[in-house]
Scaffold this active site. Structure first.
Site, PDB file in Angstrom:
ATOM      1  N   ASP A  21       0.662  -1.154   0.039  1.00 47.26           N
ATOM      2  CA  ASP A  21       0.023  -0.193   0.049  1.00 47.26           C
ATOM      3  C   ASP A  21       0.885   1.234  -0.026  1.00 47.26           C
ATOM      4  O   ASP A  21       0.702   2.266   0.789  1.00 47.26           O
ATOM      5  CB  ASP A  21      -0.852   0.156   1.188  1.00 47.26           C
ATOM      6  CG  ASP A  21      -1.894  -1.230   1.192  1.00 47.26           C
ATOM      7  OD1 ASP A  21      -1.909  -1.988   0.181  1.00 47.26           O
ATOM      8  OD2 ASP A  21      -2.803  -1.261   2.073  1.00 47.26           O
ATOM      9  N   LYS A 119      -6.764  -5.023  -3.212  1.00 47.22           N
ATOM     10  CA  LYS A 119      -7.719  -5.681  -2.230  1.00 47.22           C
ATOM     11  C   LYS A 119      -8.616  -4.722  -1.724  1.00 47.22           C
ATOM     12  O   LYS A 119      -8.522  -3.306  -1.934  1.00 47.22           O
ATOM     13  CB  LYS A 119      -6.529  -6.011  -1.245  1.00 47.22           C
ATOM     14  CG  LYS A 119      -5.856  -5.017  -0.529  1.00 47.22           C
ATOM     15  CD  LYS A 119      -4.796  -5.491   0.523  1.00 47.22           C
ATOM     16  CE  LYS A 119      -3.990  -4.396   1.316  1.00 47.22           C
ATOM     17  NZ  LYS A 119      -4.958  -3.561   1.788  1.00 47.22           N
ATOM     18  N   CYS A 164      -2.426  -2.744   7.488  1.00 45.52           N
ATOM     19  CA  CYS A 164      -2.291  -3.644   6.718  1.00 45.52           C
ATOM     20  C   CYS A 164      -0.946  -4.534   6.488  1.00 45.52           C
ATOM     21  O   CYS A 164      -0.856  -5.750   6.079  1.00 45.52           O
ATOM     22  CB  CYS A 164      -2.560  -2.916   5.015  1.00 45.52           C
ATOM     23  SG  CYS A 164      -4.004  -2.329   4.861  1.00 45.52           S
TER      24      CYS A 164
HETATM   25  C1  VGL Z   1      -4.827   0.700   5.468  1.00 43.56           C
HETATM   26  C2  VGL Z   1      -6.698   1.503   6.931  1.00 43.56           C
HETATM   27  C3  VGL Z   1      -7.745   1.379   6.121  1.00 43.56           C
HETATM   28  C4  VGL Z   1      -3.516   0.213   5.501  1.00 43.56           C
HETATM   29  C5  VGL Z   1      -5.897   0.541   4.480  1.00 43.56           C
HETATM   30  O1  VGL Z   1      -2.981   0.275   4.093  1.00 43.56           O
HETATM   31  O2  VGL Z   1      -2.781  -0.153   6.309  1.00 43.56           O
HETATM   32  N1  VGL Z   1      -5.276   1.117   6.991  1.00 43.56           N
HETATM   33  N2  VGL Z   1      -7.119   0.856   4.742  1.00 43.56           N
END
Ligand code: VGL
Ligand code: ZN
Length: 217
Positions: A21, A119, A164
């Site tokens: 991410d 995802k 994540c």
């Molecule tokens: C994430 C909160 C919501 C992350 C993704 O990438 O850690 N955290 N969506």
């Protein structure tokens, strides 16, 4: 420090780097900014170069996603609610499919990465994990992809360490992979003690914490 225990090297075909991410909404100025997230980019690029196998993930939500506070009347970001599949932290709208905030940081340069896995695409189910969605049933297919390629060891880096990255590492371990987190190649959100809890859960599960200096070609 740990390298002599690993008995494998990042270039081993059984190893993969999971880059979690590294998207603009998690960078300073983004919708769900992680402090100094952008500072990781050069280090993650260097780590990427050490690995033969690299998987990059993107949090990739449809508009109106169930994890967005704005999808729940009277709720604010960082509230916690209970959904049919369990507790859910509510977030600012982030990583909406096709938006700039959902794009990977432009300076991320790992051209040999074979898979970009998206995802959190189901409107009604969140997915911090790159392996299993928050209902703890729906698979992304990543475990099968890695296993079919003969990969048994994964190294996890990126954002956010306590969400994540941690959930992905825990699910990697649960799926039978040898799993390491490269701690200095991650940054955390740290919401209500989430970072301490993540490290405790990771240690209990057998995920090993290393530093980038533990990895060499
Ligand atoms: C994430 C909160 C919501 C992350 C993704 O990438 O850690 N955290 N969506
Ligand atoms: Zn998300």
């Amino acid at each position: 420090m740990m390298t002599h225990f690993l008995n494998l090297f990042p270039s081993d075909p059984r190893c993969a780097l999971l880059v979690i991410d590294m998207q603009y909404d998690f960078m300073p100025g983004g919708a769900l900014a992680v402090a100094e997230g952008d500072a990781l980019v050069p280090l993650i690029n260097r780590l990427g170069a050490l690995f033969r196998n690299v998987v990059i993930t993107q949090d990739w939500h449809p508009a109106g996603h169930i994890s967005f506070a704005a999808s729940h009347a009277g709720r604010a970001p960082f509230d916690s609610i209970t959904l049919p599949y369990g507790p859910q932290t509510l977030w600012p709208e982030h990583c909406v499919q096709g938006t700039h905030g959902a794009a990977l940081h432009a300076d991320l340069a790992i051209d040999h990465a074979q898979l970009v896995l998206r995802k959190g695409c189901n409107a009604g189910i969140d997915s911090y994990s790159a392996f299993v969605e928050a209902d703890r049933i729906t698979q992304t297919g990543l475990a099968g992809y890695l296993k079919e390629r003969g990969i048994d060891s994964v190294f996890v880096v990126g954002l956010a360490l306590d969400f994540c990255v941690a959930w992905s590492a825990l699910d990697a371990r649960a799926a039978g992979f040898n799993t390491w987190i490269v701690a200095d190649a991650c940054k955390a959100i740290d919401l209500n003690g989430s970072l301490d809890k993540a490290w405790k859960d990771l240690q209990a599960a057998g995920v090993v914490r290393i530093e980038s200096t533990d990895l060499s070609a």
